[in-house]
Design a protein around this motif. Structure first.
Motif, mmCIF file in Angstrom:
data_model
loop_
_atom_site.group_PDB
_atom_site.id
_atom_site.type_symbol
_atom_site.label_atom_id
_atom_site.label_comp_id
_atom_site.label_asym_id
_atom_site.label_seq_id
_atom_site.Cartn_x
_atom_site.Cartn_y
_atom_site.Cartn_z
ATOM 1 N N GLU A 1 0.737 -1.005 0.121
ATOM 2 C CA GLU A 1 0.108 0.242 -0.001
ATOM 3 C C GLU A 1 0.840 1.327 0.196
ATOM 4 O OE1 GLU A 1 -0.393 -0.014 4.887
ATOM 5 O OE2 GLU A 1 -1.900 -1.019 3.367
ATOM 6 N N PHE A 2 0.293 2.360 -0.420
ATOM 7 C CA PHE A 2 1.259 3.573 -0.632
ATOM 8 C C PHE A 2 0.035 4.805 -0.496
ATOM 9 C CE2 PHE A 2 2.929 7.267 -2.677
ATOM 10 C CZ PHE A 2 4.178 7.538 -1.689
ATOM 11 N N LEU A 3 0.069 5.506 0.939
ATOM 12 C CA LEU A 3 -0.873 6.597 0.889
ATOM 13 C C LEU A 3 -2.296 6.006 0.947
ATOM 14 C CD1 LEU A 3 0.973 9.518 -0.844
ATOM 15 C CD2 LEU A 3 1.137 8.962 1.734
ATOM 16 N N TRP A 4 -2.876 6.700 0.002
ATOM 17 C CA TRP A 4 -4.449 6.225 -0.179
ATOM 18 C C TRP A 4 -4.855 5.018 -1.011
ATOM 19 C CZ3 TRP A 4 -6.823 8.082 3.643
ATOM 20 C CH2 TRP A 4 -6.694 9.345 4.139
ATOM 21 N N ASP A 5 -3.493 4.487 -1.621
ATOM 22 C CA ASP A 5 -3.574 3.404 -2.569
ATOM 23 C C ASP A 5 -3.577 2.165 -1.664
ATOM 24 O OD1 ASP A 5 -3.758 1.825 -5.063
ATOM 25 O OD2 ASP A 5 -1.406 1.734 -5.166
ATOM 26 N N MET A 6 -4.633 1.103 -1.911
ATOM 27 C CA MET A 6 -4.641 -0.013 -1.103
ATOM 28 C C MET A 6 -4.586 -1.368 -1.594
ATOM 29 S SD MET A 6 -4.782 1.644 2.104
ATOM 30 C CE MET A 6 -5.574 0.442 3.200
ATOM 31 N N PRO A 7 -3.525 -1.492 -2.580
ATOM 32 C CA PRO A 7 -3.612 -3.024 -3.208
ATOM 33 C C PRO A 7 -3.250 -4.159 -1.680
ATOM 34 C CG PRO A 7 -1.643 -1.917 -3.375
ATOM 35 C CD PRO A 7 -2.332 -0.754 -2.777
ATOM 36 N N ASP A 8 -3.415 -5.420 -2.507
ATOM 37 C CA ASP A 8 -3.020 -6.358 -1.433
ATOM 38 C C ASP A 8 -1.453 -6.397 -1.312
ATOM 39 O OD1 ASP A 8 -5.436 -7.470 -0.717
ATOM 40 O OD2 ASP A 8 -5.512 -8.954 -2.357
ATOM 41 N N VAL A 9 -1.247 -6.865 -0.122
ATOM 42 C CA VAL A 9 0.506 -6.854 0.281
ATOM 43 C C VAL A 9 1.072 -8.308 0.133
ATOM 44 C CG1 VAL A 9 2.000 -6.345 1.989
ATOM 45 C CG2 VAL A 9 0.102 -4.908 1.797
ATOM 46 N N ILE A 10 1.644 -8.208 -0.977
ATOM 47 C CA ILE A 10 2.628 -9.617 -1.229
ATOM 48 C C ILE A 10 3.924 -9.336 -0.932
ATOM 49 C CG2 ILE A 10 2.550 -11.681 -2.677
ATOM 50 C CD1 ILE A 10 0.002 -10.665 -3.655
ATOM 51 N N ARG A 11 4.810 -9.832 -0.171
ATOM 52 C CA ARG A 11 6.114 -9.256 -0.048
ATOM 53 C C ARG A 11 7.236 -10.581 -0.019
ATOM 54 N NH1 ARG A 11 6.570 -4.503 -0.824
ATOM 55 N NH2 ARG A 11 8.310 -4.031 0.108
ATOM 56 N N PHE A 12 8.512 -10.201 -0.847
ATOM 57 C CA PHE A 12 9.620 -11.216 -1.115
ATOM 58 C C PHE A 12 10.715 -10.794 -0.419
ATOM 59 C CE2 PHE A 12 6.096 -11.668 -4.203
ATOM 60 C CZ PHE A 12 5.775 -12.849 -4.550
ATOM 61 N N THR A 13 11.737 -11.798 -0.075
ATOM 62 C CA THR A 13 13.066 -11.242 0.315
ATOM 63 C C THR A 13 13.912 -10.858 -0.956
ATOM 64 O OG1 THR A 13 13.781 -13.840 0.105
ATOM 65 C CG2 THR A 13 12.962 -12.842 2.026
ATOM 66 N N PRO A 14 15.065 -9.850 -0.771
ATOM 67 C CA PRO A 14 15.559 -9.290 -1.864
ATOM 68 C C PRO A 14 16.706 -10.568 -2.195
ATOM 69 C CG PRO A 14 15.366 -7.695 -0.344
ATOM 70 C CD PRO A 14 14.947 -8.946 0.186
ATOM 71 N N ALA A 15 17.140 -11.123 -1.313
ATOM 72 C CA ALA A 15 18.066 -12.188 -1.497
ATOM 73 C C ALA A 15 17.378 -13.500 -1.646
ATOM 74 C CB ALA A 15 19.308 -12.263 -0.411
ATOM 75 N N GLY A 16 17.114 -14.160 -2.953
ATOM 76 C CA GLY A 16 16.423 -15.545 -2.905
ATOM 77 C C GLY A 16 15.077 -15.402 -3.647
ATOM 78 N N ARG A 17 14.550 -14.021 -3.152
ATOM 79 C CA ARG A 17 13.321 -13.662 -3.921
ATOM 80 C C ARG A 17 12.228 -14.655 -3.511
ATOM 81 N NH1 ARG A 17 16.339 -13.869 -8.699
ATOM 82 N NH2 ARG A 17 15.031 -15.138 -9.662
ATOM 83 N N GLN A 18 12.084 -15.203 -2.231
ATOM 84 C CA GLN A 18 11.289 -15.776 -1.814
ATOM 85 C C GLN A 18 9.917 -15.297 -0.797
ATOM 86 O OE1 GLN A 18 11.385 -19.310 -2.306
ATOM 87 N NE2 GLN A 18 13.219 -19.101 -3.248
#
Length: 262
Positions: free
Chosen positions: A56-73
């Protein structure tokens, strides 16, 4: 071309299915389902700072799906429950096949993207499964796959694209915001399951609109649910969590100064 093991998200972004689902317990917090390692706002900020993906960013509310920079998991996700309900007829069309296949995700490239939240939710009989879909057109065809990224939490895939998600037995995972969940939660009591259904009714359409309009019958249901949750002697953690689901409605439409002091 997208292979059977590759999933598309919004914006042409993609990830590959792995054999390692998250070892995290989902947290059902009313309007949000979190499958994340953090337990407070400070840890959440650090989590977002040190990972990449959709956020999300300010008033933009998408779903949050996060990955590690090393390994991209895949390391965590937050899914918002849309207020718009599907009809009973459409809910009956939600596919139960194929069976859930446990798996994690590995980002095909390390860059941020934006994945729109779903627009409609479907509740199975007895609220045994909560399914949230991009739109009702998803119900016009079969699913390719259901990828179980965590216990009872699955991404729904159609034509190689993630088109929704589901949480089985959502009442089991009810918790207060940022609470460290029980790693092996016991089943809810019958009374709490009933109140879970009532609270979901109260915070989603059409009942929430009646509450906001001050309809007497809707306010009475809100009052009764709040009192029943206060009176629960068993399964207190979930009962307290369910009170947070409706707390803003109680404060806005029922509370008086005398009640706040009690």
């Amino acid at each position: 071309m997208v292979t059977a093991r590759q999933l598309r998200f919004d914006g042409g972004w993609s990830a590959t299915v792995t054999n390692e689902p998250l070892r995290l317990v989902p947290r059902f917090e009313g309007r949000t389902v979190r499958v994340v390692p953090y337990t407070d706002m400070t840890e959440r900020e650090g989590f977002l700072l040190n990972t990449f993906g959709s956020q999300e960013f300010l008033w933009d509310m998408p779903d949050v799906i996060r990955f590690t920079p090393a390994g991209r998991q895949l390391v965590g996700a937050e899914f918002r429950v849309p207020e718009e309900p599907a009809s009973a007829e459409d809910c009956a069309r939600v596919p139960l096949e194929p069976p859930v296949r446990p798996g994690g995700l590995r980002a095909d490239e390390a860059r941020d993207f934006r994945h729109e939240m779903t627009s409609v939710h479907c509740r199975a009989s007895g609220d045994t499964v909560l399914t949230c879909l991009r739109d009702l057109d998803v119900l016009n065809g079969p699913l390719d796959a259901r990828i179980g990224i965590a216990r009872d939490m699955a991404l729904l895939v159609q034509h190689g694209t993630v088109v929704g998600w589901s949480l089985s037995d959502p009442a089991r995972y009810v918790t207060t915001p940022y609470a460290d969940p029980d790693p092996d939660p016991d089943p809810p009591t019958t009374a709490v399951r009933r109140l879970f259904t009532e609270c979901l009714d109260l915070i989603t359409q059409p009942l929430i609109l009646d509450v906001e309009d001050g309809e007497p019958a809707a306010l009475e249901r809100l009052r009764a649910a709040d009192q029943d949750l206060r009176d629960q002697r068993e399964d207190r953690h979930r009962a307290n969590a369910l009170r947070t689901f409706i707390s803003q409605l109680v404060e806005d439409y029922l509370d008086t100064p005398a009640r706040r002091q009690s």
